[in-house]
Scaffold this active site. Sequence first.
Site, PDB file in Angstrom:
ATOM      1  N   ARG A   1       1.971  -7.056  -9.212  1.00  0.00           N
ATOM      2  CA  ARG A   1       2.324  -6.415  -7.936  1.00  0.00           C
ATOM      3  C   ARG A   1       2.455  -7.414  -6.796  1.00  0.00           C
ATOM      4  NH1 ARG A   1      -2.974  -3.719  -5.209  1.00  0.00           N
ATOM      5  NH2 ARG A   1      -4.364  -5.500  -5.436  1.00  0.00           N
TER       6      ARG A   1
ATOM      7  N   HIS B   1       0.881   2.677 -10.525  1.00  0.00           N
ATOM      8  CA  HIS B   1      -0.030   3.134  -9.471  1.00  0.00           C
ATOM      9  C   HIS B   1       0.722   4.012  -8.456  1.00  0.00           C
ATOM     10  CE1 HIS B   1      -3.181   3.168  -6.564  1.00  0.00           C
ATOM     11  NE2 HIS B   1      -3.757   2.025  -6.906  1.00  0.00           N
TER      12      HIS B   1
ATOM     13  N   GLU C   1      -1.733   8.381 -11.587  1.00  0.00           N
ATOM     14  CA  GLU C   1      -1.272   7.098 -12.092  1.00  0.00           C
ATOM     15  C   GLU C   1      -1.332   7.060 -13.617  1.00  0.00           C
ATOM     16  OE1 GLU C   1      -3.761   4.187 -10.132  1.00  0.00           O
ATOM     17  OE2 GLU C   1      -4.118   5.587  -8.486  1.00  0.00           O
TER      18      GLU C   1
ATOM     19  N   GLN D   1      -7.952  -8.433  -8.007  1.00  0.00           N
ATOM     20  CA  GLN D   1      -7.842  -6.980  -8.174  1.00  0.00           C
ATOM     21  C   GLN D   1      -6.455  -6.559  -8.627  1.00  0.00           C
ATOM     22  OE1 GLN D   1     -10.097  -4.492  -7.593  1.00  0.00           O
ATOM     23  NE2 GLN D   1      -8.944  -2.679  -6.982  1.00  0.00           N
TER      24      GLN D   1
ATOM     25  N   ASP E   1     -11.966   8.918  -7.415  1.00  0.00           N
ATOM     26  CA  ASP E   1     -11.499   7.755  -8.172  1.00  0.00           C
ATOM     27  C   ASP E   1     -11.926   7.959  -9.614  1.00  0.00           C
ATOM     28  OD1 ASP E   1     -10.593   5.341  -9.052  1.00  0.00           O
ATOM     29  OD2 ASP E   1     -11.756   4.113  -7.656  1.00  0.00           O
TER      30      ASP E   1
ATOM     31  N   ARG F   1       0.857  -1.185   0.000  1.00  0.00           N
ATOM     32  CA  ARG F   1       0.000   0.000   0.000  1.00  0.00           C
ATOM     33  C   ARG F   1       0.893   1.235   0.000  1.00  0.00           C
ATOM     34  NH1 ARG F   1      -4.840   0.709  -1.539  1.00  0.00           N
ATOM     35  NH2 ARG F   1      -5.583  -1.038  -0.250  1.00  0.00           N
TER      36      ARG F   1
END
Length: 342
Positions: A107, A204, A311, A102, A249, A78
């Site tokens: 990652r 990201h 991003e 997701q 978002d 995170r």
Amino acid sequence: MVGRAHKPTALASTPGLPPQPQVTFSDDNSRVTAVLPTGESLEVLLYGATVISWKDGAGDEKLWLSDAAKLDGTKAVRGGIPLVFPVFGTAPDHAQTSKLPQHGFARTSRWEFLGKSTSESESAGGAKAAASSSSSKATAAAADQSVKLDFGLSSANLDDKTRALWPFAFSLIYGVTLNRDSLTTSLVVTNDDDKPFDCQVLLHTYLRVEDISNVSITGLDGASYVDKVDGAKTKTQSSGAVQITGETDRVYTPAAAPSAPVVVVEGGRAGFSVTRDSLGDVVVWNPWADKAAAMADFAPADGFRRMVCVEAGSVADFQTLEPGDAFEGAQTIAIGSRAAAA
């Protein structure tokens, strides 16, 4: 051999040449650190090839990393710069990626470190050539140096479970280049399969700010965007800067070319400038209070006030790669005077 009482000590560097960037591994080989002679530094976790730290020459951190981020390979990080591939979010209606978790698996996979390379600007090259006659020119060469770290991930590195979810042969090369006043990240995706596959790519990036209430984002005027907080409605950004005043978002497709900067302004001063190469979209994200509180790995609770995600990616649609084809995308984040100039 008999030891010499007055044996000369090892030289720290070659006489006449400027100091070189240093690249080191952690004791457990879980992360790679690069430091320029002028003090700028970079740290990359091999789990996810996640950039978890980027500091300027004064030691000031430029990326936001959650205090509760897992750095032991048990969960996606995170904060920093996680890599999203081959799907952004989830895509239950897209046959090839419908079973993936997701943001895909890049990652949450262990990457290989492929090596480092260093370079100098043209002016630094001249200084290097004359370094034996002038220490000041050698210092100038050191100031213009950069270091690039390369990482790799392929279908052969994946576990059986992940390969079953996305059964395509592929290879990824991820390059992270540290300069004195910028960070460039680039990803090359190659289809090594005998059939086409679809993919999405996103860098990201969590940028560190002092106070989100003083932040605005320019360079998105007239852009079409999908507002994921408002039922995924398609909207158009009005003129003027984007302000973050609640959960945000959005997937923007800027009207300007990728080379046109998206600038993060704080307190009236440009803090970051993001330019893109072959990445047509920009995601702007901040969870705000309620969503941040619902995420176990988001800390401190008010951390949303000190971060904003800008991003660069290709996520509005899927890229289709035919067998043997490759896709390359990159972003450069400039800081300080370079961000202001952009």
